[in-house]
Structure formats: structure tokens, C-alpha cells
Design a protein around this motif. Sequence first.
Motif, short mmCIF file in Angstrom:
data_model
loop_
_atom_site.label_atom_id
_atom_site.label_comp_id
_atom_site.label_asym_id
_atom_site.label_seq_id
_atom_site.Cartn_x
_atom_site.Cartn_y
_atom_site.Cartn_z
N GLU A 1 47.53 41.32 39.32
CA GLU A 1 47.85 40.72 40.61
C GLU A 1 47.90 39.20 40.52
N TYR A 2 47.01 38.63 39.72
CA TYR A 2 47.04 37.18 39.54
C TYR A 2 48.29 36.76 38.77
N SER B 1 38.79 40.72 42.44
CA SER B 1 39.03 41.15 41.06
C SER B 1 39.53 40.01 40.17
N TRP B 2 39.86 38.86 40.77
CA TRP B 2 40.33 37.73 39.97
C TRP B 2 39.20 37.06 39.20
N LYS C 1 51.16 38.26 38.73
CA LYS C 1 52.27 38.38 39.67
C LYS C 1 52.30 37.19 40.63
N PHE C 2 51.13 36.78 41.07
CA PHE C 2 51.03 35.66 42.00
C PHE C 2 51.50 34.35 41.37
N TYR D 1 40.77 31.23 47.57
CA TYR D 1 40.61 32.39 46.71
C TYR D 1 39.14 32.72 46.47
N PRO E 1 40.83 40.43 48.69
CA PRO E 1 41.95 40.68 47.76
C PRO E 1 41.84 39.85 46.48
N TYR E 2 40.96 38.85 46.49
CA TYR E 2 40.82 37.99 45.32
C TYR E 2 39.58 38.34 44.48
N ASN F 1 44.48 39.75 34.86
CA ASN F 1 44.59 40.49 36.12
C ASN F 1 46.06 40.56 36.55
N SER G 1 56.23 33.79 44.14
CA SER G 1 55.22 33.38 43.16
C SER G 1 55.08 31.87 43.16
#
Length: 607
Positions: free
Chosen positions: A320-321, A291-292, A323-324, A268, A288-289, A318, A332
Amino acid sequence: MAHILYNAWDSLYKEPFGAVKIDHEVVWRLQVFPDENEEIHYVNLILTKDGEEDVPYALENLNHDGLYQVKLQIGTAGLYFYHFEIETSHGRSYLEKRQGGMAQQVSSQSDLLRFQLTCFDEEVPSPKWYRQGVVYQIFPDRFANGLPNGEVQGRKPNSFIYGTTADKPYYIRDKNNEIVRWDFYGGNLKGILKKLPYLEELGVTTIYLNPIFLSRSNHHYDTADFLKIDPMIGNEDDLKELITEMHKKNMHLILDGVFNHVGKESIYFNASGSYGKNVGAAQSKESPYYSWFDFIHYPDDYKSWWGIKDLPVIDKDNPEYQKFIYGDSNRSVLSKWNNFGIDGWRLDVADELPMNFLRGIRKNLDSHHKQVMIGEVWEDASNKIAYDERRQYTVGDNLTGVMGYPTRIFVMDLLESVKSSQDIKKYCNEYLQLQENYPRDFWLNTLNNIGTHDTQRIKTVLHNDDNKVIQAFRILFNLPGVPCIYYGDEVGVEGDADPDNRRFFPWGQEKNSRIIQEVKQLVDKRKKNILLQEGRLGFVIARGSHCPALAIVRYDDQGNSVYNWLNLTQYKQIISPENGEYLCLPQNIQQKFQHELTLDSWEYKVI
């Protein structure tokens, strides 16, 4: 001035004891005894929801025994504080909190010490397998190697493996005190599987594993990939086999979730670009990471856990995080490992995870019928403030319990700091405060310890005194909550602060059979006595010829009780009911202590 009595731990003055569920009636009573010719103008309860304005409620004069009473239903979950205000013809006074539920009358309302009332929405899940069981904490690299001839799999670059498992842990650091060579012994999931018979014989019903996911370090709190098991520890087939065999033995598995931060060398973040085509946040703002993470100066300065650059902090808000980690999809992180059949999670640094993030985790676990969600919180979780926010851990919609570090402090205080009955009383009252502040199920779900991977070993704390170590285990197993044994403590493994507290288990070289035999007896005793699993808590302090003896009393609402007497000294003690001081015990339970008792050196006696 009128004489006023109140005790939050006595049903005469407050019902019910402790925390309450929303819309449940709470009754407060005061006893007010005015001086001759003194008139009572009013008696008020001043109730304050955390962060809101004071609200006064008038107490009604019941016209007997000086009693004044008010009944309320609290309709909103959260933390409340209260005190009392009394005005008579002689002036105004206030009643504030003092030790042990008692109140003290003062003339000024400035800096009042207020009583706490915890109000919760719902009882948290409390599966019997967890609450009535015994947990064993394993640091995977340090417990057992189950591969042929002790082979070490998944060897990592820039690391070293000890010559023997008897070697003491040691870090290699650079001039900036950064760890540059991680050390490994080679413990793995197959080793845990191989040692299940040992744990079964000890009486363990649940294993709590420190992190097992891919990382660079031996502790694995610097996650490199949440979806992969570290090859040094094993693989997915190893985990499935371990879970299957544990369930056959009616044993359960709790994993460690580290969701606040990741490793600098993770897929990440990927600071050094070691993951090839995988583009981490430190390599490109198009990752894709990206913004984390919170970059202060891209890419070399970023928010990290306690300033440790090896552990970049993730933005838990975040989407997306989120959701992950806990999204509805079976892809997930939580869903993947829940589907393996694990039985619950312990959450690292829970006080750094936002409340909405904890609620999201709880929602995911509930959907998978996983009922254990234990947070790493080191203090009283009912009134914890982290990052200027009051954390509502006890309302019922997030954590189901917390790690019981206050239990460890209580045990150490009793065995290391007591010099008088007043010392014991102080420590006992401080501990009983948790019973008042926590909802009952949350309290009984507390994962209690006398040592973890983050503390000194109990043997070392107590200066290698086996008598004290055994008393520490006795106290642990007689308190409310689920006892957790840190691997090796049961055979007297020593160890100072990290990394020394993470030595390899000394298979075949165990030096102390006395401690392990005592632990086995305590495990068996707890399993057979429902009061030790579910009962309420009180104490008796009995003054003997030396330092007072202590009884840990567990009881229920039907009047059943068990007195667990502990002599905390090397001296023979003779104690009697006349010299007993009772803390948080109803009158009918106090009456169970009727006869003189003799306790030999360090003796433990159950009545």
C-alpha cells in the motif's frame, strides 16, 4: 620465480577500461617473464560473481612479448571480482590488486585484494540539460523571502522566527536533547522565483531543492503530508509559477524525495492526535497507515531513523505504501509532482530504500519521462553494502547517479592533507577508482559537491582561506560529474556543522566578490568545453620545488585533451615533463605535456 605484469588501467592489459555492459567482450592480458629454465604450467584468470564460487579461465600464450590473453563475455549484470593464478616449475603465485590499477605478485591466496569488474544491463539516462549543466542546492527556508516586506507566511505553533536574517541558526532543545522549538527565517518559493536572475547570471541551469512538503521542522525531512507543500514555503500555484519561469529560462528543477521515514507529527503517524479526524498509526491499529510502521511496543516504541523518535521509519515493502508513493495511478505522490513539470528527484538516504522500491520509483519516473534520479549514497555506490545486502545501484534499472561525497573528500584531502607527492598520488588513485568502478554514464551523472546541508561549509573547512576555497571550486568544476553549488558557498558564507551550515543567504551583505567571480568564470568555462562535461579523467603529478603541482586532465578517445594545472601552495612552482608522474592517462595524452611550466602562488593554468 617468473616476473608478472598487469595494470587494469592500461589498455595493453585490459580492454575496455572499467565497467562493461552485459555481453560485451572483455580482454585480459598478462605479461609473464619466466626465469631461466623456468617452465610456465598455466596462467589463469579467477573470476567470481559476487556471492558465488570462483571460476577459473585459462589465458592463452600469444607467443610474443610474454603476453597471455583471455577473452570473455559477461552475460549477467552485477559485481564481479578477479585475480590471477600462475603456476610454474618454481611454484604457484597469485596476482592481487594494488594502488592505481597495478598488480602485485604474492605467494598466498589468503586475504587476496581482488580487482573489481562492474557489469551493467543498460546505460542510464543522461539528459544533456543535466549533465552539461550546473546545479545549485537551495535550503528553502534559508535562501530568500519573496513576499512583500519580508512577511512570513504559514507560521507554525511552538516555533520562533529570527529577528533578522543575519542571526545565526540555533536550536532550542529539552533536557533529553530533543528539539522542542524549531527556528525559521521565512525563505520561500517566491523568494527563489525572485532570485532567478541572480542564479541565471551565476550560470546555474538546475536547482535542487531540499524538501518542500508539509512538516514541523525547518529542514522538512520529517514529512507530515507528501501531497501538500508547506505553507511557510508556499503553495502549488507558487511551485507552478517557479517551474514555468525556470523552464522559460531553460532551467530545471529537482525535488528532494524523503520516502524512508516521516515525521512523528504527520497525518500518517499522528502521535499527538493533532490532525483531528485523521486517524494515524499511533492512534489506532485500525488506522489505514498502521501497517506502514514497525511497532516494538504500541504505541510509544517503534522503529525510527537512527533511533530519532521524531522520525518513524516506514516499511518500504508494504504494497500500500509502494502504491501510494510510486503507483501507476496519477494520485501517487511521484505522479502528482511529476505532473507539475518538475525535472527529476534526489532521493534521501537511498541506501535505506530496498532495491525493489528504487526500481518502482524508476519505473514511475520513466513513465513520466523524468530521467534524473539521484541517490544519497556517501560512498562508492558500485560496491555499497547496506543492511547486509550488496546494493546494485549501477546495473542500470534504478538510480541514474548518486551524490558525489567522495569528490568532497578528495578536494579536502588535496587542500588540507597533502604533504608529499605520495600523498597526492594516493588521493588521486583512490578517486580514479570510482572511474573504474562506475559505468561511464553513471559516473558522469554524479552530483558532485564540496558542501551540502549535511556538511560543514567549505569556507569553514578550509579555515577561511580564500585561496584554498577558490582552488576547491576549480577542482570541483574540472572533475567528471555535475558540479553542485551549495547556496551561499559562492559568496563565502561560513558555517560549522548543522545547524550553523544552514545560515540565511546574506543578500546585500556578501563579503566576498572574489570567490563569486571565479565561480562565474568556472561555470562559463565548463559550459564551453565538452571535455569538461563528457571527457575521461587522468592526473599528472609534477614535482616542483615545493609540494607537487597537479594537473586534472580531461580527454576523449580522439586524442583531444585539456590540462588544468593547479598550484596547491603559496609558493611559485617550476615544473617540467621530466618530473611528471601520469595516472590513468594513455600515452598519446601524456605526450601533450611537453614544455616546462611556471605556476605562481595558488595559480590555475589551463593548457
